[in-house]
Scaffold this motif. Structure first.
Motif, short mmCIF file in Angstrom:
data_model
loop_
_atom_site.label_atom_id
_atom_site.label_comp_id
_atom_site.label_asym_id
_atom_site.label_seq_id
_atom_site.Cartn_x
_atom_site.Cartn_y
_atom_site.Cartn_z
N HIS A 168 8.02 24.58 -12.90
CA HIS A 168 7.62 25.11 -11.81
C HIS A 168 8.65 24.53 -10.51
O HIS A 168 8.46 24.84 -9.30
CB HIS A 168 6.17 25.68 -10.93
N ASP A 169 9.41 23.71 -10.93
CA ASP A 169 10.54 22.79 -10.21
C ASP A 169 12.06 23.35 -10.72
O ASP A 169 12.00 22.94 -12.05
CB ASP A 169 10.20 21.46 -10.16
N ALA A 170 12.44 23.93 -9.82
CA ALA A 170 14.19 24.51 -10.27
C ALA A 170 14.92 23.36 -10.80
O ALA A 170 15.49 23.48 -11.84
CB ALA A 170 14.71 25.04 -8.94
N GLY A 171 15.05 21.98 -10.21
CA GLY A 171 15.76 20.81 -10.81
C GLY A 171 15.31 20.55 -12.11
O GLY A 171 16.28 20.24 -12.59
N ASP A 172 14.00 20.47 -12.31
CA ASP A 172 13.48 19.99 -13.38
C ASP A 172 13.57 21.00 -14.69
O ASP A 172 13.91 20.65 -15.71
CB ASP A 172 11.85 19.78 -13.34
N LEU A 173 13.58 22.44 -14.06
CA LEU A 173 13.92 23.28 -15.35
C LEU A 173 15.08 23.33 -15.93
O LEU A 173 15.26 23.47 -17.10
CB LEU A 173 13.76 24.66 -14.71
N ALA A 174 16.12 22.56 -15.27
CA ALA A 174 17.55 22.52 -15.87
C ALA A 174 17.52 21.51 -16.72
O ALA A 174 18.28 21.53 -17.85
CB ALA A 174 18.59 22.07 -14.78
N SER A 175 16.76 20.56 -16.67
CA SER A 175 16.63 19.34 -17.73
C SER A 175 15.91 19.63 -19.03
O SER A 175 15.96 19.00 -20.00
CB SER A 175 15.99 18.12 -17.06
N ILE A 176 14.75 20.64 -19.02
CA ILE A 176 14.08 21.11 -20.07
C ILE A 176 14.56 22.30 -20.53
O ILE A 176 14.08 22.49 -21.85
CB ILE A 176 12.67 20.92 -19.82
N THR A 177 15.72 22.81 -20.14
CA THR A 177 16.29 24.33 -20.63
C THR A 177 16.75 23.89 -22.17
O THR A 177 16.25 24.57 -22.97
CB THR A 177 17.44 24.46 -19.84
N PRO A 178 17.27 22.77 -22.66
CA PRO A 178 17.71 22.65 -23.86
C PRO A 178 17.00 22.76 -24.88
O PRO A 178 16.82 23.42 -25.87
CB PRO A 178 18.68 21.24 -23.92
N TYR A 179 15.63 21.97 -24.75
CA TYR A 179 14.76 21.98 -25.80
C TYR A 179 13.75 23.41 -25.88
O TYR A 179 13.36 23.75 -27.00
CB TYR A 179 13.93 20.74 -25.80
N ILE A 180 13.63 24.01 -24.80
CA ILE A 180 12.76 25.22 -24.96
C ILE A 180 13.90 26.21 -25.60
O ILE A 180 13.62 27.07 -26.24
CB ILE A 180 12.60 25.76 -23.50
N ALA A 181 14.95 26.45 -25.05
CA ALA A 181 15.99 27.48 -25.57
C ALA A 181 16.32 27.43 -27.03
O ALA A 181 16.90 28.28 -27.72
CB ALA A 181 17.23 27.20 -24.72
N HIS A 182 16.21 25.99 -27.51
CA HIS A 182 16.44 25.90 -29.13
C HIS A 182 15.29 25.60 -29.83
O HIS A 182 15.08 25.34 -31.13
CB HIS A 182 17.37 24.69 -29.17
N SER A 183 14.25 26.27 -29.23
CA SER A 183 12.85 26.07 -30.25
C SER A 183 12.70 26.75 -31.47
O SER A 183 13.09 28.09 -31.52
CB SER A 183 11.57 26.50 -28.98
#
Length: 381
Positions: free
Chosen positions: A195-210
């Motif tokens: 729920h933090d906009a800045g952190d969401l960018a860093s975890i995007t790759p692993y969620i998007a390729h799950s």
């Protein structure tokens, strides 16, 4: 997500796609003590032979081990043979994500889950860690705490996705017409990251390729359940004020943005909604009707994967949400966004553990169900 080997490889540590021809050669000789890489020494100006072997530039060792050109992490031996399947563990802080990861690894590695269930096609199980020179991530992050029934340390918000909180990898060898290997990467991020906009960018790759997303929910995040449980079991710590709506919307948006998927199309990545701390719900009178499968013990020994029971449990929990617990909104939000949604319930340590004295045995309840369903969905079991 590719299902067979291609020239593009998804690194299971930094979640970047890299070209097979750009993989670096790494010497894992213990004599090398570099700290700038995860796993060993990167061989400079390496010239692999036709079999992929090369000689170290600092010692006489010959190696075929490869490293990611982006994050320099040592990659699984099978990286060029089969894809790594990422399992995203998401949820609010204190929802039980780390307990889930630690407990399922314990069930697999120490309690012989697959032997217990008589999966004869699984010939071997092994763990793979980012850093071979330090204690295994499982031992370092979970085993000592669980063996002595100590509370797990909260997962920290990270600045470097690879070095600060490396994923936990499991390699499974399957005995079919030919030996097949599958590598699963579990990643447990801090709840605050969702729920933090800045952190969401860093975890995007692993969620998007799950390969699958497991949304861990504390049942007390549902108001009616929280009221009933708190009345029956006073003195429990406060539940997270971050709602499942916020986390689920953010996860869905991450996947949609990365895959350029319009709002009118459902996400193909399966979603497992898994309620943790299920022992609290079962110990609260009247919260779960008697006779339901979701109150029964785990898979039957020697019976393999029980698809009918898993489907029954999913339907029961969905019905509880829709009717008794007044949370049709959760079901609607999940099923409007995701093509496949399954519902699970588990307890990572079990209600038999008081934690007051000694080191009580872990008594996990149905901890394996989401992972077994993912394996079944991928036709591995």
């Amino acid at each position: 997500m590719p299902s067979i080997f291609s020239s593009k490889i998804l690194c299971p540590f930094c979640f970047n796609y890299v070209s097979a021809k750009d993989l670096l050669c790494m010497c894992t000789n213990a004599a090398h003590s570099e700290t700038a890489t995860l796993g060993g020494h990167i061989i400079q100006n390496a010239k692999p032979d036709r079999q992929g072997y090369c000689t170290c530039d600092q010692c006489p060792h010959t190696t075929s081990r490869k490293a990611c050109p982006k994050c320099k992490a040592l990659l699984p031996l099978t990286i060029t043979e089969s894809p790594t399947r990422i399992i995203s563990i998401v949820g609010a802080a204190s929802s039980g994500k780390s307990y889930y990861v630690g407990s399922i690894l314990r069930k697999i590695m120490e309690e012989g889950l697959f032997s217990e269930l008589n999966f004869s096609n699984i010939s071997s199980i092994s763990t793979l860690w980012a850093d071979k020179k330090s204690p295994g991530e499982y031992s370092k992050r979970f085993k000592g705490f669980m063996d002595h029934f100590r509370i797990l340390e909260p997962t920290k918000k990270i600045s470097d996705l690879v070095k600060d909180n490396p994923p936990l990898l499991i390699e499974m060898s399957l005995a079919k017409k030919k030996l097949e290997r599958n590598t699963f990467s579990f990643f447990d991020a801090a709840g605050e990251s969702f729920h933090d906009a800045g952190d969401l960018a860093s975890i995007t790759p692993y969620i998007a390729h799950s390969e699958a997303v497991i949304l861990i929910l504390d049942p007390r995040q549902i108001p009616s359940v929280n009221s009933a449980v708190s009345a029956a079991i006073p003195g429990l710590p406060a539940v997270s004020n971050v709602t499942y709506v916020e986390i689920l919307n953010n996860v869905a948006q991450i996947i949609r943005d990365d895959n350029r998927l319009s709002r009118n199309k459902k996400i193909k990545i399966p979603l497992c909604i898994a309620f943790s701390k299920w022992d609290l719900a079962m110990e609260t009178p009247g919260l779960i009707p008697d006779g339901l499968n979701c109150k029964q013990s785990s898979q039957s020994v020697g019976k393999g994967y029980d698809e009918q029971r898993i489907e029954s449990i999913s339907s029961e929990i969905r019905s509880l949400l829709m009717q008794q617990w007044g949370e049709a909104n959760l079901v609607s939000l999940a099923e409007q966004n995701f093509e496949t949604v399954k519902y699970f319930s588990f307890s990572a340590w079990g209600s038999s553990n008081s934690g007051k004295t000694g080191a009580p045995a872990i008594a996990s309840f149905r901890i394996e169900d989401p992972f077994l369903w993912i394996l079944h969905n991928n036709k591995i079991i």
